[in-house]
Structures are given as C-alpha cells and as structure tokens.
Scaffold this active site. Structure first.
Site, PDB file in Angstrom:
ATOM      1  N   ASP A  52       0.844  -1.194   0.000  1.00  0.00           N
ATOM      2  CA  ASP A  52       0.000   0.000   0.000  1.00  0.00           C
ATOM      3  C   ASP A  52       0.880   1.245   0.000  1.00  0.00           C
ATOM      4  O   ASP A  52       2.089   1.157   0.228  1.00  0.00           O
ATOM      5  CB  ASP A  52      -1.006  -0.007   1.159  1.00  0.00           C
ATOM      6  CG  ASP A  52      -0.391   0.251   2.518  1.00  0.00           C
ATOM      7  OD1 ASP A  52       0.802  -0.069   2.706  1.00  0.00           O
ATOM      8  OD2 ASP A  52      -1.091   0.778   3.399  1.00  0.00           O
ATOM      9  N   PRO A  53       0.308   2.419  -0.284  1.00  0.00           N
ATOM     10  CA  PRO A  53       1.122   3.630  -0.410  1.00  0.00           C
ATOM     11  C   PRO A  53       1.768   4.044   0.913  1.00  0.00           C
ATOM     12  O   PRO A  53       1.318   3.668   1.999  1.00  0.00           O
ATOM     13  CB  PRO A  53       0.106   4.687  -0.864  1.00  0.00           C
ATOM     14  CG  PRO A  53      -1.061   3.922  -1.409  1.00  0.00           C
ATOM     15  CD  PRO A  53      -1.107   2.659  -0.606  1.00  0.00           C
TER      16      PRO A  53
END
Length: 232
Positions: free
Chosen positions: A70-71
């Site tokens: 995920d970011p």
C-alpha cells in the site's frame, strides 16, 4: 448509481482493459469508501495520482510488474508508484535496499533520489495492491476493495500479454503468484526489501534476470540506472 467511465482519470488502454472493473459494484464501493475517508481526514496519494502507475505505463507498454502493498502514509511521500517517492523526499529504507541490490547485481551507483518514474516510463508497472491510505495509518484502506481491483490488473496482464516479468517480494506479494500463468511469463520471488527482512532480499539478482529474460524474448531491457533520469 454507477461509475461514469468518462470521468475515471486513467490512461485509455487501461480504461478499456479494466472497463468491467470500473463498472462493477465493488468499484462503486471503493469510490464511496474514498469519499468517506476524505471527509474524515487526509488520503494519500492525492486523487490525481491514485492511477499514476497506469498513466505512466500504458497496458501495451508493460514489460515488468513490481508489486507493493500500500502507499506510503506520511505527507508528501506517496506518488501512486510502488516503492517510489517524489524528488526531494528522503529515500525510504526498502527502496534504499532495492538500490543496494541493483548495485550488487548490475554495478549501478545508488541514486540519491527516490522517484522511480524513469522505470515506469520504460514499461515497469509499479503497482500497489491497495491504491490509497489514510494519513499516518498504514494499511488503513486495505478493506476498501482495492485488492480485488489490483488482482484483476494482474490477471489481465497475465491473460492478455506474454513475456512479462513479475517481481513479487515478501509473503504478501508472493501469494499473488497463483494469479499469473507461469508458462507465459517470468515470475521472480524473494523476501521483502524491508530492513525487517534482515537482508534476505539481497542476492536475488532480479534485475539482471529480468533483463536477460526480456532480451531473450526480443524486448528492449530496462535501464535500471536512475542516475540517467535524475541528471536530465
């Protein structure tokens, strides 16, 4: 209510390939989840960068997929590309280890910039399994439905293309190998480059293996040297 395809800010070839995903009920749920998240706090990356990986690497240009989870969840770090941070932002520990492996594998001097756009523009899809995150809350959007979308991305690449290199690092990414037709593509697995993996990533030599495979299949290899990009 449905998604208006004309308003989805993603490169046209991807819009066509992923049309069924955008028109599905789960993607509408992702949209509502994002709207609610934005009401309650900051979301990264900015909305105009959520599909950055796709906009920099059109479907027909994909040669390599590097899958992240995920970011980054700190201000100014996430830019819609797995492992990448904008110019001027300190290189994160996992990316620093990727650079060390590239140096050992290919003899390339480690760059002082974490922007991987140069790779993306050559055909490296820097895909996160989850495409958004709440500020300072890792994995906070993991239940939004993004994994269904990113799984569909991987499946479409596997089914509709041949000769793509998939780099799957860490247990989470390696679990996606079952989505890929291994007889049509090269699947490379290794430990995660995070320092928490205690160096198990080193020695995987994925970058030279990738280029050897691309050359063998009549494709132009990736120039992994980001110094060629940062000097421009």
């Amino acid at each position: 209510m449905t998604i208006d395809l004309a308003k989805v800010k993603i490169e046209d070839s991807w819009k066509e390939v992923l049309k069924d995903e955008f028109l599905s009920s789960y993607f509408l749920e992702i949209k509502f989840n994002l709207i609610n998240a934005l009401k309650n706090g900051k979301v990264y990356p900015p909305s105009n960068l959520i599909f950055n990986a796709f906009n920099l690497t059109p479907f027909d240009k994909v040669k390599v997929v590097i899958l992240g989870q995920d970011p980054y969840h700190n201000e100014g770090e996430a830019m819609g590309l797995s492992f990448s941070v904008p110019k001027g932002v300190r290189v994160p520990p996992s990316l620093a280890n990727i650079y060390k492996e590239i140096k050992d594998d290919l003899g390339i001097i480690e760059p002082n910039c974490g922007d991987l756009s140069y790779w993306a523009k050559q055909g490296v899809l820097l895909l996160n399994a989850t495409l958004s995150v709440g500020a300072r809350m890792a994995n906070s959007h993991s239940n939004f439905g993004w994994q269904i979308f990113s799984d569909a991305v991987i499946k479409n690449i596997s089914e509709k293309k041949t000769g793509v290199v998939f780099m799957l690092w860490g247990n989470y990414a390696r679990a996606k190998a079952n989505l890929i037709e291994a007889n049509k593509h090269l699947v490379l697995t290794a430990a995660h480059p995070s320092p928490l993996a205690r160096g198990a990533f080193f020695g995987s030599r994925h970058f030279s293996k990738c280029n050897n495979y691309l050359i063998k299949n009549g494709q132009t290899p990736i120039d992994w040297d980001l110094n060629n990009y940062t000097l421009n």
